[in-house]
Scaffold this active site. Sequence first.
Site, mmCIF file in Angstrom:
data_model
loop_
_atom_site.group_PDB
_atom_site.id
_atom_site.type_symbol
_atom_site.label_atom_id
_atom_site.label_comp_id
_atom_site.label_asym_id
_atom_site.label_seq_id
_atom_site.Cartn_x
_atom_site.Cartn_y
_atom_site.Cartn_z
ATOM 1 N N SER A 161 -47.863 10.801 -18.440
ATOM 2 C CA SER A 161 -48.905 9.772 -18.297
ATOM 3 C C SER A 161 -49.744 9.680 -19.565
ATOM 4 O O SER A 161 -50.065 8.585 -20.047
ATOM 5 C CB SER A 161 -49.816 10.112 -17.115
ATOM 6 O OG SER A 161 -49.108 10.010 -15.915
ATOM 7 N N ARG A 184 -50.057 6.591 -22.538
ATOM 8 C CA ARG A 184 -51.371 6.024 -22.851
ATOM 9 C C ARG A 184 -51.741 6.242 -24.309
ATOM 10 O O ARG A 184 -52.349 5.371 -24.945
ATOM 11 C CB ARG A 184 -52.425 6.618 -21.915
ATOM 12 C CG ARG A 184 -52.299 6.044 -20.490
ATOM 13 C CD ARG A 184 -52.981 6.919 -19.463
ATOM 14 N NE ARG A 184 -52.999 6.358 -18.125
ATOM 15 C CZ ARG A 184 -51.968 6.378 -17.262
ATOM 16 N NH1 ARG A 184 -50.798 6.909 -17.627
ATOM 17 N NH2 ARG A 184 -52.075 5.856 -16.057
ATOM 18 N N ARG A 203 -38.045 -2.269 -8.410
ATOM 19 C CA ARG A 203 -39.385 -1.798 -8.014
ATOM 20 C C ARG A 203 -40.401 -2.947 -8.021
ATOM 21 O O ARG A 203 -40.301 -3.867 -8.827
ATOM 22 C CB ARG A 203 -39.823 -0.646 -8.942
ATOM 23 C CG ARG A 203 -38.912 0.564 -8.791
ATOM 24 C CD ARG A 203 -39.297 1.690 -9.705
ATOM 25 N NE ARG A 203 -40.591 2.249 -9.384
ATOM 26 C CZ ARG A 203 -41.209 3.172 -10.133
ATOM 27 N NH1 ARG A 203 -40.633 3.601 -11.245
ATOM 28 N NH2 ARG A 203 -42.368 3.635 -9.779
ATOM 29 N N GLN A 259 -51.221 3.164 -12.108
ATOM 30 C CA GLN A 259 -50.606 2.115 -12.940
ATOM 31 C C GLN A 259 -51.302 0.780 -12.703
ATOM 32 O O GLN A 259 -51.570 0.041 -13.646
ATOM 33 C CB GLN A 259 -49.112 2.019 -12.621
ATOM 34 C CG GLN A 259 -48.361 3.276 -13.044
ATOM 35 C CD GLN A 259 -46.899 3.257 -12.636
ATOM 36 O OE1 GLN A 259 -46.428 2.311 -12.018
ATOM 37 N NE2 GLN A 259 -46.189 4.316 -12.985
ATOM 38 N N ASP A 263 -46.015 12.667 -7.581
ATOM 39 C CA ASP A 263 -44.664 12.881 -8.123
ATOM 40 C C ASP A 263 -44.076 14.228 -7.711
ATOM 41 O O ASP A 263 -42.948 14.553 -8.088
ATOM 42 C CB ASP A 263 -44.706 12.787 -9.656
ATOM 43 C CG ASP A 263 -44.998 11.360 -10.116
ATOM 44 O OD1 ASP A 263 -44.671 10.413 -9.364
ATOM 45 O OD2 ASP A 263 -45.563 11.199 -11.206
ATOM 46 N N LYS A 302 -40.859 4.567 -5.580
ATOM 47 C CA LYS A 302 -40.779 5.298 -6.856
ATOM 48 C C LYS A 302 -39.420 5.022 -7.499
ATOM 49 O O LYS A 302 -38.763 4.053 -7.153
ATOM 50 C CB LYS A 302 -41.000 6.797 -6.591
ATOM 51 C CG LYS A 302 -42.427 7.116 -6.170
ATOM 52 C CD LYS A 302 -43.392 6.800 -7.286
ATOM 53 C CE LYS A 302 -44.826 7.006 -6.867
ATOM 54 N NZ LYS A 302 -45.779 6.476 -7.846
ATOM 55 N N ARG A 334 -37.925 7.856 -2.436
ATOM 56 C CA ARG A 334 -37.927 9.326 -2.454
ATOM 57 C C ARG A 334 -38.047 9.935 -1.066
ATOM 58 O O ARG A 334 -37.533 11.021 -0.823
ATOM 59 C CB ARG A 334 -39.064 9.854 -3.344
ATOM 60 C CG ARG A 334 -38.726 9.761 -4.798
ATOM 61 C CD ARG A 334 -39.719 10.472 -5.696
ATOM 62 N NE ARG A 334 -39.275 10.325 -7.081
ATOM 63 C CZ ARG A 334 -40.066 10.335 -8.134
ATOM 64 N NH1 ARG A 334 -41.372 10.480 -7.975
ATOM 65 N NH2 ARG A 334 -39.569 10.210 -9.346
ATOM 66 N N ARG A 388 -36.548 13.225 -10.823
ATOM 67 C CA ARG A 388 -37.251 14.303 -10.105
ATOM 68 C C ARG A 388 -36.424 14.827 -8.930
ATOM 69 O O ARG A 388 -36.536 15.993 -8.560
ATOM 70 C CB ARG A 388 -38.631 13.834 -9.652
ATOM 71 C CG ARG A 388 -39.531 13.509 -10.832
ATOM 72 C CD ARG A 388 -40.992 13.511 -10.492
ATOM 73 N NE ARG A 388 -41.731 12.747 -11.486
ATOM 74 C CZ ARG A 388 -42.096 13.204 -12.678
ATOM 75 N NH1 ARG A 388 -41.823 14.431 -13.034
ATOM 76 N NH2 ARG A 388 -42.766 12.437 -13.519
#
Length: 444
Positions: free
Chosen positions: A30, A34, A127, A173, A323, A350, A354, A398
């Site tokens: 993250s 940024r 998504r 987000q 997450d 996600k 998930r 993940r």
Amino acid sequence: MNDQAAHSGRLVGSASTGLRGIIQVPGDKSMSHRALLFGAMAEGETKITGLLEGEDVLRMATAVEALGAKVRRTGDGSWRVEGGPWHSADAPLDCGNSGTAARLLMGAVAGMAIEARFTGDRSLSSRPMRRVLAPLEAMGARLVDGDSDRLPLTVKGGSLNGISYRNEAASAQIKSAILLAGLHAQGEVEVIEPRPSRDHSENMLRSFGCDVESMDRHGERFIRLGERRHLKASDVEIAGDPSSAAFPLVAALITPNSEVTVRNVLLNPLRTGLFATLEEMGADIVVANRRVRDGEWVGDVTARTSRLKSVEVPAQRAPSMIDEYPILGIAAAFAHGRSIMHGLAELRVKESDRLAAIVAGLTACGVAARSEEDSLVVEGQGTAPAGGCDVTTHGDHRLAMSFLVMGQASGAPVTVDEAEMIATSFPGFADLMHSLGARIEAGA
Ligand code: S3P
């Protein structure tokens, strides 16, 4: 095996005799996104250290270059970004697998008199984007492709109005896209969060010289941009990603005779829900050397083999570990008793669904698990699950790492597909796990 094998698609995690070592994981994803994006929007040159050089973040680097920034790699994890002026991109911005890249860039583009087309891979193209586009359109941005909810789509920026937006999804987000668009908007820009999401944008905008106020009132968080909305370059030092540290640490908890320390982990309180949950499960997990670096808490986290008990995780905690549910699902499978995790609707949108994928993977490995509306229920036996299964990851990094960790302590090996996707967030995962003594090999 070296990490090359991670590109072969299938990897197998097998029982290891004990994981030991002191390691560092790559930089926080993250913050990496940024740092590049804010640097690209700022006046002057931003120096970044500890940048995650995973595929998702590299997509962001390429995108901001296409929009006018100068981006240079000066060493391992060391990058320099020289801000704008921004212009329309000649070609579509390919955000690959990265929701953060796509949604934050949409916010940034919306505030400028430019347009950009966004594309992504199979997962990202399925998504939802309306959640970001709706507030941006309400501020005055235009979506060239009508009311599309999916990539590819084109955002046309312009002069924007302020907005007061309730972030019911607790999505950082969405919040970040609004704040970034708001940097160029006329009037008040406010995001209200019934459940606070990660606040790296607020923290980093402040260190780039921008006025951002965060206030807790009546159990909700109010985030407001102030008068000063001009970004000035600022150096950013990025600590290890707690979402990546979660994998070797949980591996140590469930694998007999293990002790693993991950040094220099980002411990922002809005990211540490997993560690709090593991402690409630009776995990031997200790944070040492807690310190503040660049306005963010960091520390060294040690996990030792533990007898875990079941846990009930409240919905309120979900944003601080959003997450981490795949790896918590694995820990719960080894724990004694029924674990229940609430408020997981967001897991359905996600990199994969998930919630469904965790249930399917655990079930294949001999663990009773089910989803009930927005909750996940895992029946832990308090002993090692059977394993011996083939887990479909739906291209989700993940899920791949979580089930490879499961294989470290299951009765029989666990195979995952599409393991090349691990490189989106954790390049070098297999090598780092090997250095601890983990058995992860290329699958047939
Ligand atoms: C992120 C926010 C979260 C998280 C993602 C990174 C960010 O997504 O799942 O991996 O950097 O802002 P949502 O905003 O969709 O909750």
